[in-house]
Design a protein around this motif. Structure first.
Motif, short mmCIF file in Angstrom:
data_model
loop_
_atom_site.label_atom_id
_atom_site.label_comp_id
_atom_site.label_asym_id
_atom_site.label_seq_id
_atom_site.Cartn_x
_atom_site.Cartn_y
_atom_site.Cartn_z
N SER A 78 0.83 -1.21 0.00
CA SER A 78 0.00 0.00 0.00
C SER A 78 0.86 1.25 0.00
O SER A 78 0.83 2.04 0.93
CB SER A 78 -0.91 -0.02 1.22
OG SER A 78 -1.99 0.85 1.01
N LYS A 103 -1.28 1.48 -4.05
CA LYS A 103 -2.71 1.49 -3.76
C LYS A 103 -3.55 1.81 -5.01
O LYS A 103 -4.49 1.08 -5.32
CB LYS A 103 -3.01 2.45 -2.62
CG LYS A 103 -4.35 2.20 -1.99
CD LYS A 103 -4.35 2.61 -0.55
CE LYS A 103 -5.30 3.73 -0.31
NZ LYS A 103 -5.41 4.10 1.10
N CYS A 148 -11.58 -4.85 -3.36
CA CYS A 148 -10.24 -4.51 -2.85
C CYS A 148 -10.43 -3.96 -1.45
O CYS A 148 -11.30 -3.12 -1.22
CB CYS A 148 -9.60 -3.46 -3.76
SG CYS A 148 -7.97 -2.93 -3.22
N VAL A 149 -9.65 -4.45 -0.52
CA VAL A 149 -9.67 -3.89 0.84
C VAL A 149 -8.31 -3.25 1.09
O VAL A 149 -7.29 -3.95 1.11
CB VAL A 149 -9.98 -4.97 1.90
CG1 VAL A 149 -9.97 -4.36 3.29
CG2 VAL A 149 -11.33 -5.63 1.62
N PRO A 150 -8.29 -1.94 1.23
CA PRO A 150 -7.01 -1.25 1.36
C PRO A 150 -6.49 -1.21 2.79
O PRO A 150 -7.27 -1.28 3.74
CB PRO A 150 -7.34 0.16 0.88
CG PRO A 150 -8.78 0.35 1.23
CD PRO A 150 -9.43 -1.00 1.17
#
Lengths: 288, 324
Positions: free
Chosen positions: B98, B103, B117-119
């Motif tokens: 990230s 990202k 997508c889980v950032p």
């Protein structure tokens, strides 16, 4: 000729003949994506359950998006014939929030009401905003905040760029426009890079880029006459299956912070300092 | 997008080598648990030699895209490498570093693959249904969310230092050279220059002396510098001192650097939740603030109600005396 008049003429251009005539006129349009975010500084937590109390929590324009709007207005102040429109997806009536954006200087606000759909994730949000941008028509720039105040995901801007096949420049802290080109400076971890692309393009901005203006009373009054266009998902011909969430929040709880919370007091500053120094030495966190 | 179980394996990509190694550590753990492969991807120029390092850190297979056009990160080019690879091999999980470049890359990859997508996952685990669950800070630090995926590949981004870099092992793997066909970049690099940052990375500091709005003048940083030198630490600040007052170029907090030093001394710093989110993992937190109601005291191990201009020099003197 006042800006307002010119703008109306241009809209007539669009509806009668898209594209070609646009290139004859030098009007540039900037779409600023604004999120109506939960004001995280005013959130309360239920101490027993650690659940956040989000119902009724005050909302505001997400800080980073405000920087994007400010930048768009500054571009309009520098170049002639720029129209700044805002674009928001919301399940509630965001008018009070959008009045602030219009008072800052946006020319017009677009709202897509998604109240009929629960749980839109970044994928669905980007899809709706991309379709709305298409419906707005010709544009030169889409500006978004680098991330949002409440969810802090920072995905939507890039997702929109991908859906619209636009060049994207992220984390922009300085930008300039020359003809059809936009040049932007990005701050990365260890270096800054300057990148150039042809418009239309999508840029995400950081908070460093500017200090958003506070609207004057005059600007606030003027804003009440500006147009807010509201669209439904049907107006954008949104395909429901594409809105299905791709991720699922299992829970969101206030973090546990277990700290000692020792108050250090004493008769004199020296006494306090010595007690604190002693505690830190005992903890083994000073010295090598 | 796929809801079927045909997707297999865990992939790791970051243009930051340290971050890639950290993710390999976590990825190895998840892969062993799921009895699946862990693969890494390297994109760049003259990078083939780096593959064996990634294998030592846990990769079973390393895909290498090596081309002069890829010498420097360019999102359109790098994206097309990852996308083509993912379409052909259908991974179950893709972990992307990230970073400022990583990202947006993950966001576009997820969009092109029509998946979620889980950032910024600080923790990753696999639930009883074999789904990836990521934990991330949300609502400006007010909450920790646990987020699971509905679609595959499951793309999560991972911040630097969320996971420990593993010890390298003497293990080998398979190297796969990729045939490179990339799309034309839509952006052109004009210039790149090193950022002027403090000499050392704040994330690596063992101790941090940090100030907030209670610091009245820029010159008064000297007081903090003196304390920092005694505790072998670095000086930093909360966001307003950097973004509003421009006294610093970097800050600690949710939108700035997230740190986990052994000692964090917050001076004249109120402790808004966004700042706290950046210091949560510190071992010991000390708060010095004139306002006894300041929220920083709620999350501090040691609190002193007092003027930083008196306490900080006195603490420096006391430590100097006791540590001699």
């Amino acid at each position: 000729m006042s800006r307002q008049t010119f703008y109306i003429l241009t809209v007539t251009f669009y509806s009668s003949n898209q594209g070609n005539l646009f290139e004859l006129s030098d009007l540039k349009r900037i779409i600023v994506c604004l999120k109506q975010a939960v004001d995280v500084t005013q959130l309360k937590v239920d101490v027993a359950t650690r659940q956040l109390i989000t119902t009724g929590a005050p909302k505001k324009i997400s800080d980073f998006d405000k920087n994007a709007l400010e930048e768009a207005i500054r571009i309009r102040e520098k170049l002639a014939d720029v129209e700044v429109v805002t674009l928001t997806m919301s399940s509630e009536d965001p008018k009070t929030v959008l009045r602030e954006a219009l008072a800052m200087g946006a020319d017009k606000a677009y709202v897509v009401n998604n109240a009929e759909v629960e749980n839109t994730d970044t994928s669905g949000t980007a899809y709706v905003l991309a379709e709305a941008a298409r419906k707005i028509g010709q544009f030169d720039l889409i500006l978004c905040g680098e991330t949002s105040l409440d969810s802090f995901s920072g995905l939507v801007g890039s997702r929109i760029a991908e859906l619209l096949k636009l060049p994207q420049i992220t984390s922009v802290r300085k930008l300039s426009i020359e003809g059809d080109n936009v040049t932007a400076e990005r701050a990365l971890e260890d270096e800054s890079e300057t990148v150039k692309t042809k418009m239309p393009a999508l840029l995400t901005v950081t908070r460093e880029i500017n200090q958003p203006r506070i609207p004057s009373l005059m600007m606030i009054m003027k804003a009440s006459k500006k147009e807010i266009v509201t669209w439904t998902l049907a107006d954008l011909q949104i395909q429901r299956e594409k809105l299905a969430p791709k991720i699922e929040v299992i829970e969101a709880l206030a973090p546990k912070m277990e700290r000692k919370k020792v108050k250090i007091t004493g008769e004199t500053v020296q006494e306090v300092a010595e007690k604190l120094a002693k505690a830190l030495i005992q903890e083994g966190v000073v010295g090598r | 997008m796929s809801l079927l179980n045909e997707n297999k394996g865990i992939w790791v990509y970051s243009e930051s080598r340290d971050l890639a190694l950290e993710m390999l550590g976590k990825g190895r753990e998840l892969a062993d648990q799921m009895k699946t492969q862990l693969n890494a991807i390297i994109i760049g120029h003259d990078v083939q030699g780096e593959a064996s390092e990634l294998m030592k850190y846990g990769a079973d297979k390393v895909y290498v895209a090596d081309d002069p056009l890829m010498a420097r990160f360019q999102s359109d080019v790098y994206l097309s490498v990852l996308y083509n690879l993912a379409i052909n091999h259908k991974p179950n999980i893709i972990l992307v570093g990230s970073t400022k470049n990583g990202k947006p890359l993950a966001a576009r990859l997820a969009t092109r693959l029509e998946t979620g997508c889980v950032p910024d996952c600080n923790r990753l685990s696999v639930d009883e249904n074999g789904r990836l669950v990521g934990e991330r800070i949300t609502y400006g630090g007010n909450a920790i969310a646990r987020v699971a995926f509905i679609t595959k590949p499951q793309i999560a981004t991972v911040p630097a230092r969320a996971f420990e870099k593993p010890e390298p092992q003497s293990r080998q793997g398979q190297l796969v050279k990729l045939e490179v066909k990339t799309e034309t970049p839509k952006t052109e690099l004009v210039e790149a220059k090193p950022l002027q940052t403090s000499s050392a990375r704040i994330e690596e500091a063992e101790a941090i002396v940090s100030c907030g709005r209670g610091l009245a003048r820029k010159e008064d940083k000297a007081l903090l510098d003196e304390l920092a030198s005694i505790v072998h630490g670095q000086v930093s600040c909360s966001r307003p001192l950097a973004e509003d007052r421009k006294w610093f170029t970097e800050w600690v907090g949710l939108s700035g650097h997230k740190v986990k030093p052994k000692l964090y001394i917050a001076c004249g710093l109120s402790g808004v939740i966004q700042h706290v989110a950046g210091i949560r993992d510190s071992k010991v937190i000390v708060a010095i603030n004139k306002d006894p109601e300041a929220p920083i005291f709620e999350i501090a191990d040691y609190g002193v109600v007092g003027d930083l201009y008196e306490i900080v020099p006195a603490l420096k003197d006391a430590l100097e005396k006791m540590m001699r």
